[in-house]
Design a protein around this motif. Sequence first.
Motif, PDB file in Angstrom:
ATOM      1  N   ILE A   7       1.194  -1.045  -0.017  1.00  0.00           N
ATOM      2  CA  ILE A   7      -0.091   0.459  -0.080  1.00  0.00           C
ATOM      3  C   ILE A   7       1.084   1.324   0.442  1.00  0.00           C
ATOM      4  N   VAL A   8       0.814   1.888  -1.066  1.00  0.00           N
ATOM      5  CA  VAL A   8       1.234   3.330  -0.977  1.00  0.00           C
ATOM      6  C   VAL A   8       0.374   4.388  -1.185  1.00  0.00           C
ATOM      7  N   VAL A   9       0.326   5.335  -0.234  1.00  0.00           N
ATOM      8  CA  VAL A   9      -1.225   6.630   0.056  1.00  0.00           C
ATOM      9  C   VAL A   9      -0.375   7.826   0.635  1.00  0.00           C
ATOM     10  N   HIS A  10      -1.097   8.705   1.031  1.00  0.00           N
ATOM     11  CA  HIS A  10      -0.803  10.413   1.335  1.00  0.00           C
ATOM     12  C   HIS A  10      -1.280   9.027   3.221  1.00  0.00           C
ATOM     13  N   ALA A  11      -0.065   9.749   4.079  1.00  0.00           N
ATOM     14  CA  ALA A  11      -0.482   9.354   5.485  1.00  0.00           C
ATOM     15  C   ALA A  11      -1.057  10.349   5.903  1.00  0.00           C
ATOM     16  N   LEU A  28      -2.283  -9.328  10.684  1.00  0.00           N
ATOM     17  CA  LEU A  28      -1.620  -9.395   9.479  1.00  0.00           C
ATOM     18  C   LEU A  28      -0.024  -8.827   9.236  1.00  0.00           C
ATOM     19  N   ASP A  29      -0.174  -9.905  10.248  1.00  0.00           N
ATOM     20  CA  ASP A  29       1.621  -9.511  10.178  1.00  0.00           C
ATOM     21  C   ASP A  29       2.415 -10.209   9.036  1.00  0.00           C
ATOM     22  N   GLY A  30       2.891  -9.518   8.522  1.00  0.00           N
ATOM     23  CA  GLY A  30       3.568 -10.266   7.206  1.00  0.00           C
ATOM     24  C   GLY A  30       2.627  -9.968   5.729  1.00  0.00           C
ATOM     25  N   MET A  31       1.374  -9.438   6.107  1.00  0.00           N
ATOM     26  CA  MET A  31       0.607  -9.436   5.208  1.00  0.00           C
ATOM     27  C   MET A  31       0.375  -8.387   4.049  1.00  0.00           C
ATOM     28  N   LEU A  32       1.087  -7.346   4.149  1.00  0.00           N
ATOM     29  CA  LEU A  32       1.569  -6.473   3.218  1.00  0.00           C
ATOM     30  C   LEU A  32       2.054  -5.148   3.964  1.00  0.00           C
ATOM     31  N   ALA A  33       2.797  -4.859   3.061  1.00  0.00           N
ATOM     32  CA  ALA A  33       3.619  -3.346   3.720  1.00  0.00           C
ATOM     33  C   ALA A  33       2.743  -2.227   3.190  1.00  0.00           C
ATOM     34  N   ILE A  34       3.238  -1.457   4.445  1.00  0.00           N
ATOM     35  CA  ILE A  34       2.680  -0.190   4.217  1.00  0.00           C
ATOM     36  C   ILE A  34       3.428   0.606   4.041  1.00  0.00           C
ATOM     37  N   HIS A  35       3.260   2.213   3.094  1.00  0.00           N
ATOM     38  CA  HIS A  35       4.018   3.269   2.973  1.00  0.00           C
ATOM     39  C   HIS A  35       2.306   4.901   2.590  1.00  0.00           C
ATOM     40  N   VAL A  63       2.998  -9.086  -7.532  1.00  0.00           N
ATOM     41  CA  VAL A  63       2.646  -8.316  -6.430  1.00  0.00           C
ATOM     42  C   VAL A  63       1.434  -7.494  -6.493  1.00  0.00           C
ATOM     43  N   LEU A  64       0.293  -6.998  -5.957  1.00  0.00           N
ATOM     44  CA  LEU A  64      -0.805  -5.769  -6.122  1.00  0.00           C
ATOM     45  C   LEU A  64      -0.294  -4.529  -4.988  1.00  0.00           C
ATOM     46  N   VAL A  65      -0.275  -3.562  -5.909  1.00  0.00           N
ATOM     47  CA  VAL A  65      -0.186  -2.420  -5.237  1.00  0.00           C
ATOM     48  C   VAL A  65      -1.240  -1.597  -5.573  1.00  0.00           C
ATOM     49  N   ALA A  72      -0.857  11.711  -8.047  1.00  0.00           N
ATOM     50  CA  ALA A  72      -0.718  12.230  -6.692  1.00  0.00           C
ATOM     51  C   ALA A  72       0.360  11.819  -7.106  1.00  0.00           C
ATOM     52  N   THR A  73       1.859  12.177  -5.261  1.00  0.00           N
ATOM     53  CA  THR A  73       2.704  11.094  -5.127  1.00  0.00           C
ATOM     54  C   THR A  73       2.705   9.754  -4.907  1.00  0.00           C
ATOM     55  N   PRO A  74       1.807   9.280  -3.996  1.00  0.00           N
ATOM     56  CA  PRO A  74       1.471   8.174  -4.018  1.00  0.00           C
ATOM     57  C   PRO A  74       1.867   7.500  -4.943  1.00  0.00           C
ATOM     58  N   ALA A  75       1.080   7.837  -5.916  1.00  0.00           N
ATOM     59  CA  ALA A  75       0.829   7.093  -7.208  1.00  0.00           C
ATOM     60  C   ALA A  75       1.977   6.945  -7.913  1.00  0.00           C
ATOM     61  N   ASN A  76       2.658   8.263  -7.837  1.00  0.00           N
ATOM     62  CA  ASN A  76       3.520   8.312  -9.106  1.00  0.00           C
ATOM     63  C   ASN A  76       4.510   7.706  -8.463  1.00  0.00           C
ATOM     64  N   ILE A  77       4.827   7.106  -6.858  1.00  0.00           N
ATOM     65  CA  ILE A  77       5.671   7.035  -6.218  1.00  0.00           C
ATOM     66  C   ILE A  77       6.056   4.957  -7.128  1.00  0.00           C
ATOM     67  N   ALA A  78       4.381   4.775  -6.194  1.00  0.00           N
ATOM     68  CA  ALA A  78       4.000   2.959  -6.738  1.00  0.00           C
ATOM     69  C   ALA A  78       4.264   3.058  -8.327  1.00  0.00           C
TER      70      ALA A  78
END
Length: 133
Positions: A7-11, A28-35, A63-65, A72-78
Motif C-alpha cells: 500500500i502506497v498512500v497519503h499519510a 495481518l503480520d507479514g501480509m502487506l507492506a505500508i508506505h 504483487v498488487l500495489v 498524486a505523489t503516492p501513485a507516482n511513487i507506486a
Amino acid sequence: MTTGIVIVVHAPLGAAMRECASHVMGNLDGMLAIHDIQPEDRPDDLAPDVLKDILEQEHGAGVLVLTDLIGATPANIAKRAVADAQAQGIQCCVLAGLNTPMLLRALTYRSLPLAETREKALAGGVQGVLRVD
C-alpha cells in the motif's frame, strides 16, 4: 504461493487501512507492506523503498500495489516502483482508488494469482461505493 500486497498512500491512510483491516480480519503480520507518504516526500527518493517492499512481498504469485489518488505523489511513487520491479521480471500492477472493501477483497483473495486478486480487489472497491439513503 500468494499475491503480495503493498500500500502506497497519503499519510496517515495506510496505517488507518491496516488498523481497519486488522479489526475485521485479525492479525495481518507479514501480509502487506505500508508506505504512508508525507507531503514533503519525493517519488525519486521513495520509489526504491517501495521497490524493496515489492520484492519482499513477492511470494510466487506477483504483487498488487494499492494507492489512493491516481496522479498524486503516492501513485507516482507506486508506478515508478512497479516499473522497476517489472524490469526485474516481477509480475506486479497498481490499482488506484483504495478503499476498505478493495483492501479486504485483496487480502481475502491473495491466495489467487495476481490477475484474479487484482480483479477481485477492483470489484470490491467499485461495489463498495453505494448511495445508502
